[in-house]
Design a protein around this motif. Structure first.
Motif, PDB file in Angstrom:
ATOM      1  N   MET A   1       0.716  -1.230   0.152  1.00 33.00           N
ATOM      2  CA  MET A   1       0.089  -0.360  -0.005  1.00 33.00           C
ATOM      3  C   MET A   1       1.079   0.846  -0.064  1.00 33.00           C
ATOM      4  SD  MET A   1      -2.725   1.607   2.804  1.00 33.00           S
ATOM      5  CE  MET A   1      -3.720   0.287   2.517  1.00 33.00           C
ATOM      6  N   TYR A   2      -0.046   2.560  -0.230  1.00 35.68           N
ATOM      7  CA  TYR A   2       1.657   3.210  -1.485  1.00 35.68           C
ATOM      8  C   TYR A   2       1.312   4.386   0.532  1.00 35.68           C
ATOM      9  CZ  TYR A   2       2.814   1.776  -5.740  1.00 35.68           C
ATOM     10  OH  TYR A   2       2.991   1.020  -6.998  1.00 35.68           O
ATOM     11  N   LEU A   3       1.595   4.797   0.640  1.00 33.73           N
ATOM     12  CA  LEU A   3       1.435   5.694   2.328  1.00 33.73           C
ATOM     13  C   LEU A   3       1.315   7.135   1.770  1.00 33.73           C
ATOM     14  CD1 LEU A   3       4.005   4.010   5.043  1.00 33.73           C
ATOM     15  CD2 LEU A   3       0.706   3.637   4.251  1.00 33.73           C
ATOM     16  N   ARG A   4       1.633   7.446   0.753  1.00 30.11           N
ATOM     17  CA  ARG A   4       1.839   9.159  -0.015  1.00 30.11           C
ATOM     18  C   ARG A   4       2.017   9.046  -1.663  1.00 30.11           C
ATOM     19  NH1 ARG A   4       6.568  12.481   2.272  1.00 30.11           N
ATOM     20  NH2 ARG A   4       5.772  13.828   1.532  1.00 30.11           N
ATOM     21  N   ASP A   5       1.358  10.387  -2.021  1.00 30.98           N
ATOM     22  CA  ASP A   5       1.634  10.480  -3.564  1.00 30.98           C
ATOM     23  C   ASP A   5       2.530  10.605  -3.835  1.00 30.98           C
ATOM     24  OD1 ASP A   5      -0.845  10.045  -3.749  1.00 30.98           O
ATOM     25  OD2 ASP A   5      -1.447  12.313  -3.670  1.00 30.98           O
ATOM     26  N   VAL A   6       3.447  10.335  -5.267  1.00 30.51           N
ATOM     27  CA  VAL A   6       4.453  10.530  -5.404  1.00 30.51           C
ATOM     28  C   VAL A   6       4.328  11.407  -6.501  1.00 30.51           C
ATOM     29  CG1 VAL A   6       6.964   9.735  -6.415  1.00 30.51           C
ATOM     30  CG2 VAL A   6       5.236   8.564  -4.267  1.00 30.51           C
ATOM     31  N   GLU A   7       5.385  12.753  -6.403  1.00 28.92           N
ATOM     32  CA  GLU A   7       5.501  14.039  -7.226  1.00 28.92           C
ATOM     33  C   GLU A   7       5.153  13.592  -9.065  1.00 28.92           C
ATOM     34  OE1 GLU A   7       6.752  17.703  -6.075  1.00 28.92           O
ATOM     35  OE2 GLU A   7       6.066  17.117  -4.514  1.00 28.92           O
ATOM     36  N   GLU A   8       6.128  12.595  -8.952  1.00 27.46           N
ATOM     37  CA  GLU A   8       6.797  12.333 -10.426  1.00 27.46           C
ATOM     38  C   GLU A   8       7.626  10.967 -10.164  1.00 27.46           C
ATOM     39  OE1 GLU A   8       9.857  14.506 -14.592  1.00 27.46           O
ATOM     40  OE2 GLU A   8       9.137  15.152 -12.690  1.00 27.46           O
ATOM     41  N   GLY A   9       8.043  10.023 -10.909  1.00 27.28           N
ATOM     42  CA  GLY A   9       8.791   8.237 -11.037  1.00 27.28           C
ATOM     43  C   GLY A   9       7.839   7.350  -9.910  1.00 27.28           C
TER      44      GLY A   9
ATOM     45  N   ALA B   1      10.334   2.033  -9.908  1.00 31.43           N
ATOM     46  CA  ALA B   1      10.718   2.699 -10.970  1.00 31.43           C
ATOM     47  C   ALA B   1      11.568   4.278  -9.685  1.00 31.43           C
ATOM     48  CB  ALA B   1       9.759   4.101 -11.435  1.00 31.43           C
ATOM     49  N   LYS B   2      12.590   4.793 -10.672  1.00 31.37           N
ATOM     50  CA  LYS B   2      13.412   5.592  -9.594  1.00 31.37           C
ATOM     51  C   LYS B   2      11.722   6.549  -9.294  1.00 31.37           C
ATOM     52  CE  LYS B   2      17.177   8.669  -9.571  1.00 31.37           C
ATOM     53  NZ  LYS B   2      18.178   8.759 -10.154  1.00 31.37           N
ATOM     54  N   VAL B   3      11.800   7.540  -7.809  1.00 31.46           N
ATOM     55  CA  VAL B   3      11.726   8.407  -7.914  1.00 31.46           C
ATOM     56  C   VAL B   3      12.106  10.052  -7.810  1.00 31.46           C
ATOM     57  CG1 VAL B   3      10.704  10.473  -5.712  1.00 31.46           C
ATOM     58  CG2 VAL B   3      10.436   6.970  -5.966  1.00 31.46           C
ATOM     59  N   ILE B   4      11.704  10.520  -9.384  1.00 30.60           N
ATOM     60  CA  ILE B   4      12.176  11.324  -9.674  1.00 30.60           C
ATOM     61  C   ILE B   4      11.942  12.643  -8.857  1.00 30.60           C
ATOM     62  CG2 ILE B   4      12.511  13.273 -11.761  1.00 30.60           C
ATOM     63  CD1 ILE B   4      11.805  10.957 -12.652  1.00 30.60           C
ATOM     64  N   LYS B   5      11.090  12.775  -8.535  1.00 30.77           N
ATOM     65  CA  LYS B   5      10.471  13.636  -7.688  1.00 30.77           C
ATOM     66  C   LYS B   5       9.769  14.245  -6.358  1.00 30.77           C
ATOM     67  CE  LYS B   5       8.550  18.892  -7.573  1.00 30.77           C
ATOM     68  NZ  LYS B   5       7.944  20.072  -8.571  1.00 30.77           N
ATOM     69  N   GLY B   6       9.586  14.179  -4.327  1.00 32.79           N
ATOM     70  CA  GLY B   6       9.189  13.244  -3.846  1.00 32.79           C
ATOM     71  C   GLY B   6       9.768  12.515  -3.194  1.00 32.79           C
ATOM     72  N   HIS B   7       8.717  11.135  -2.948  1.00 34.67           N
ATOM     73  CA  HIS B   7       8.774  10.641  -1.989  1.00 34.67           C
ATOM     74  C   HIS B   7       8.494   9.445  -1.938  1.00 34.67           C
ATOM     75  CE1 HIS B   7      12.247  13.147   0.389  1.00 34.67           C
ATOM     76  NE2 HIS B   7      11.458  13.776  -0.159  1.00 34.67           N
ATOM     77  N   LYS B   8       8.919   8.734  -1.675  1.00 35.46           N
ATOM     78  CA  LYS B   8       7.917   7.132  -1.891  1.00 35.46           C
ATOM     79  C   LYS B   8       7.886   6.557  -0.346  1.00 35.46           C
ATOM     80  CE  LYS B   8       6.408   3.084  -4.537  1.00 35.46           C
ATOM     81  NZ  LYS B   8       7.398   2.625  -5.698  1.00 35.46           N
ATOM     82  N   PHE B   9       6.800   6.242   0.073  1.00 38.05           N
ATOM     83  CA  PHE B   9       6.734   5.212   1.871  1.00 38.05           C
ATOM     84  C   PHE B   9       5.455   4.617   1.399  1.00 38.05           C
ATOM     85  CE2 PHE B   9       7.998   9.047   2.757  1.00 38.05           C
ATOM     86  CZ  PHE B   9       9.154   8.856   3.680  1.00 38.05           C
ATOM     87  N   ILE B  10       6.122   3.068   1.689  1.00 32.80           N
ATOM     88  CA  ILE B  10       4.541   1.753   1.230  1.00 32.80           C
ATOM     89  C   ILE B  10       4.843   1.380   2.351  1.00 32.80           C
ATOM     90  CG2 ILE B  10       5.673   1.391  -1.095  1.00 32.80           C
ATOM     91  CD1 ILE B  10       7.157  -0.901  -0.542  1.00 32.80           C
ATOM     92  N   ILE B  11       3.640   0.008   2.725  1.00 34.71           N
ATOM     93  CA  ILE B  11       3.656  -0.903   3.787  1.00 34.71           C
ATOM     94  C   ILE B  11       3.745  -1.886   2.871  1.00 34.71           C
ATOM     95  CG2 ILE B  11       2.101  -2.128   5.564  1.00 34.71           C
ATOM     96  CD1 ILE B  11       0.945   0.653   6.115  1.00 34.71           C
ATOM     97  N   GLN B  12       4.048  -3.190   2.980  1.00 32.58           N
ATOM     98  CA  GLN B  12       4.239  -3.995   2.518  1.00 32.58           C
ATOM     99  C   GLN B  12       3.860  -5.200   3.416  1.00 32.58           C
ATOM    100  OE1 GLN B  12       7.580  -5.316   0.072  1.00 32.58           O
ATOM    101  NE2 GLN B  12       7.940  -6.858   0.642  1.00 32.58           N
TER     102      GLN B  12
END
Length: 71
Positions: A1-9, A49-60
């Motif tokens: 589950m994604y915990l936040r939106d990612v701006e790009e990538g 894919a590599k996060v280009i802008k922002g940060h990616k947080f997930i629960i696995q």
């Protein structure tokens, strides 16, 4: 589950299926990675894919289903 939106990538990509999922807060991806013989299903292979802008947080969470020997 994604915990936040990612701006790009940061997409989760399934190359053999031609599917790319953009991270959106609250979205959960669920798939079975094994076939009926208990072997890895190659269509489940994925990458991030590599996060280009922002940060990616997930629960696995991994789910393991045990099957009796006669299944």
């Amino acid at each position: 589950m994604y915990l936040r939106d990612v701006e790009e990538g940061g997409e989760t990509k399934f190359p053999q299926l031609g599917i790319s999922v953009k991270p959106r807060k609250g979205l959960a991806l669920i798939w079975n990675s094994m076939n009926s013989r208990g072997e890895c299903d190659p269509t489940s292979l994925h990458n991030a894919a590599k996060v280009i802008k922002g940060h990616k947080f997930i629960i696995q969470r991994w789910l393991v289903l045990l099957c009796p020997s006669n299944c």
